[in-house]
Design an enzyme around this catalytic site. Structure first.
Site, mmCIF file in Angstrom:
data_model
loop_
_atom_site.group_PDB
_atom_site.id
_atom_site.type_symbol
_atom_site.label_atom_id
_atom_site.label_comp_id
_atom_site.label_asym_id
_atom_site.label_seq_id
_atom_site.Cartn_x
_atom_site.Cartn_y
_atom_site.Cartn_z
ATOM 1 N N CYS A 1 -4.671 2.308 -3.621
ATOM 2 C CA CYS A 1 -3.208 2.822 -3.173
ATOM 3 C C CYS A 1 -2.255 1.943 -3.218
ATOM 4 O O CYS A 1 -1.355 1.732 -2.489
ATOM 5 C CB CYS A 1 -3.572 3.234 -1.698
ATOM 6 S SG CYS A 1 -4.593 4.479 -1.535
ATOM 7 N N GLN B 1 -4.562 -5.004 7.107
ATOM 8 C CA GLN B 1 -5.389 -6.104 6.648
ATOM 9 C C GLN B 1 -5.282 -7.282 7.226
ATOM 10 O O GLN B 1 -5.572 -8.435 6.976
ATOM 11 C CB GLN B 1 -5.208 -6.206 5.150
ATOM 12 C CG GLN B 1 -5.247 -4.957 4.483
ATOM 13 C CD GLN B 1 -6.826 -4.444 4.427
ATOM 14 O OE1 GLN B 1 -7.711 -5.281 4.904
ATOM 15 N NE2 GLN B 1 -6.845 -3.145 4.202
ATOM 16 N N ASP C 1 3.128 -3.949 8.199
ATOM 17 C CA ASP C 1 1.856 -3.461 8.105
ATOM 18 C C ASP C 1 0.688 -4.380 8.287
ATOM 19 O O ASP C 1 0.434 -5.145 7.619
ATOM 20 C CB ASP C 1 1.779 -2.890 6.527
ATOM 21 C CG ASP C 1 0.462 -2.176 6.343
ATOM 22 O OD1 ASP C 1 -0.320 -2.086 7.086
ATOM 23 O OD2 ASP C 1 0.396 -1.607 5.233
ATOM 24 N N HIS D 1 0.900 -1.306 0.033
ATOM 25 C CA HIS D 1 -0.001 -0.218 0.014
ATOM 26 C C HIS D 1 0.992 1.241 0.051
ATOM 27 O O HIS D 1 2.204 1.067 0.542
ATOM 28 C CB HIS D 1 -1.025 -0.111 1.267
ATOM 29 C CG HIS D 1 -1.859 1.129 1.453
ATOM 30 N ND1 HIS D 1 -1.686 2.406 1.558
ATOM 31 C CD2 HIS D 1 -3.321 1.075 1.064
ATOM 32 C CE1 HIS D 1 -2.853 2.908 1.562
ATOM 33 N NE2 HIS D 1 -3.973 2.075 1.095
ATOM 34 N N LYS E 1 -10.347 -0.087 10.433
ATOM 35 C CA LYS E 1 -10.752 -1.373 9.636
ATOM 36 C C LYS E 1 -10.774 -2.587 10.674
ATOM 37 O O LYS E 1 -11.034 -3.471 10.124
ATOM 38 C CB LYS E 1 -9.189 -1.747 8.949
ATOM 39 C CG LYS E 1 -8.995 -0.458 7.635
ATOM 40 C CD LYS E 1 -7.842 -1.031 6.834
ATOM 41 C CE LYS E 1 -7.326 0.096 6.020
ATOM 42 N NZ LYS E 1 -8.322 0.263 5.073
#
Length: 412
Positions: free
Chosen positions: A366, A203, A200, A123, A226
């Site tokens: 993104c 997700q 990261d 991303h 999220k």
């Protein structure tokens, strides 16, 4: 609380509505999730009973607000199994967390000739901070490639990560391809070369059990919105010794120990990185979201999403006019499913699906370098969460078929 994960949709008032005279099937969870009544109630209670600034007062409301805020930090600590609550920094979101690492640890530890290694599927939030750091420091930015299934190529990773590498920054789960990266293996590889690793988790944390100590990551970032909490709150996890050694990110109130006319001293972690008034209500909402997810059980959340992927992915790949990106095996695929329809722009697809009540996202997500790698400018993306149902999946497939018929000359 829903009596089981299969009844969880009842906890989300926003899902009980019609869009364009059709039942809403909300499949844009990779962009943001919805909030259950329990999180909304926690926010309302805070504002109606406990609202005050934290760490700054001895009156009752200030003490309540401080307890709420610090309780949320402890909840997050246990949720991702950090060694200490001091290793949990509240930020504005995952993007803010990643920028903080680049602007502090990166600035202090990357020099000319060093290397920063990321993957081609990052991303932009986990790409641009490192790209710009490399430019400022005259370092080299290297990209780990993918195999033909859209998974991280570990052989390429072993070639790209060298003794010159200072930072490895990789997504834990792709927001486009639906792949989970072998972050624990990458952490071992990075450490063998003396590099730190940044994960990261935007997700990953909402969708699967995450144990930062078991992963061996030095830093790990994710967003609250999220995982059902308010927008504007996020988390940066960092190993305590790394955080204490890092230079400051911002200056002001709360992050100080003492201030004099000609010098100042700084608070210990986590407060040295939380300058100014924080998003206290956001932290309270995040804590409530963590409570909700832990009550469901993250293994159950992951299993429910896997059942949905097992159901919908073969039905999508069976459509001859649909191209699905990432692993074709449902067991290698998260609930993020990016696809294109032959001869149709993704924005037209998303607009048509919306007419059938199906909310998906369209664009480059993104991740423009990944789009270039895939040979497309954009995709449509359906992304599932545990509160989605088989009915949502059926509605998606039906809407795609109707979209095909419409653009072939039929009508809705």
């Amino acid at each position: 609380m829903a009596c089981s994960i299969n009844d969880a949709q009842n906890d989300f008032p926003i899902l009980n509505q019609q869009v364009n005279d059709e039942r809403l099937a909300y499949l844009d969870n990779a962009a943001t999730t919805q909030r259950p009544r329990q999180v909304l109630a926690a926010l309302q209670h805070f504002y109606e009973h406990d609202n005050a600034n934290v760490h700054r007062g001895v009156h009752t409301l200030a003490e309540r607000a401080t307890k709420d805020y610090e309780d949320a930090r402890v909840k997050v600590q246990h949720f991702i199994n950090a060694a200490s609550a001091d290793e949990i920094i509240f930020t504005k979101g995952c993007t803010d967390s990643l920028n903080m690492i680049a602007a502090t640890y990166g600035e202090a530890n990357v020099s000319a000739g060093d290397e920063i290694v990321i993957s081609i599927m990052e991303h932009h939030s986990n790409l641009i901070p490192w790209q710009q750091l490399a430019r400022r420091k005259h370092a080299t930015l290297k990209y780990i490639g993918l195999n033909d299934q859209g998974q991280l190529d570990m052989e390429d990773a072993r070639q790209k990560i060298t003794d010159k590498t200072k930072i490895v920054a990789v997504t834990h789960a792709s927001n486009v391809l639906g792949t989970v990266t072998p972050l624990k293996e990458l952490a071992k590889l990075a450490h063998q070369h003396g590099a730190v690793i940044v994960g990261d988790g935007a997700q990953a944390v909402p969708h699967m059990p995450v144990d930062v100590q078991d992963l061996g990551v030095d830093f790990y970032a994710f967003s609250g919105h999220k995982m059902m909490s308010p927008m504007g709150i996020g988390v940066l996890y960092g190993k305590a010794d790394r955080l204490r050694a890092m230079p400051l990110y911002q200056y002001g109130g709360e992050m100080i120990s003492e201030v004099h006319r000609d010098h100042s001293t700084w608070a210990d972690i986590p407060f040295k990185f939380e300058a100014g008034t924080q998003n206290v209500a956001g932290a309270v909402g995040l804590g409530a979201a963590v409570d909700y997810l832990q009550a469901l059980g993250m293994a159950n959340v992951q299993a429910k999403e896997q059942e949905l992927v097992d159901y919908v992915l073969p039905r999508l790949t069976a459509l001859p006019y649909v191209t699905v990106y990432g692993p074709q095996d449902p067991r290698q695929h998260t609930g993020v499913i990016a696809f294109n329809m032959a001869n149709l722009h993704p924005h037209d697809v998303a607009t048509a699906l919306d007419m059938d009540g199906v909310a998906v996202r369209a664009g480059h997500h993104c991740a423009q370098p990944l789009m270039e790698k895939l040979g497309v400018t954009a995709t449509a993306r359906a992304s599932f969460y545990f509160y989605n149902t088989w009915r949502d999946a059926d509605q998606l497939i039906k809407a795609i078929k109707e979209t095909k018929e419409f653009f072939d000359g039929g009508t809705f």
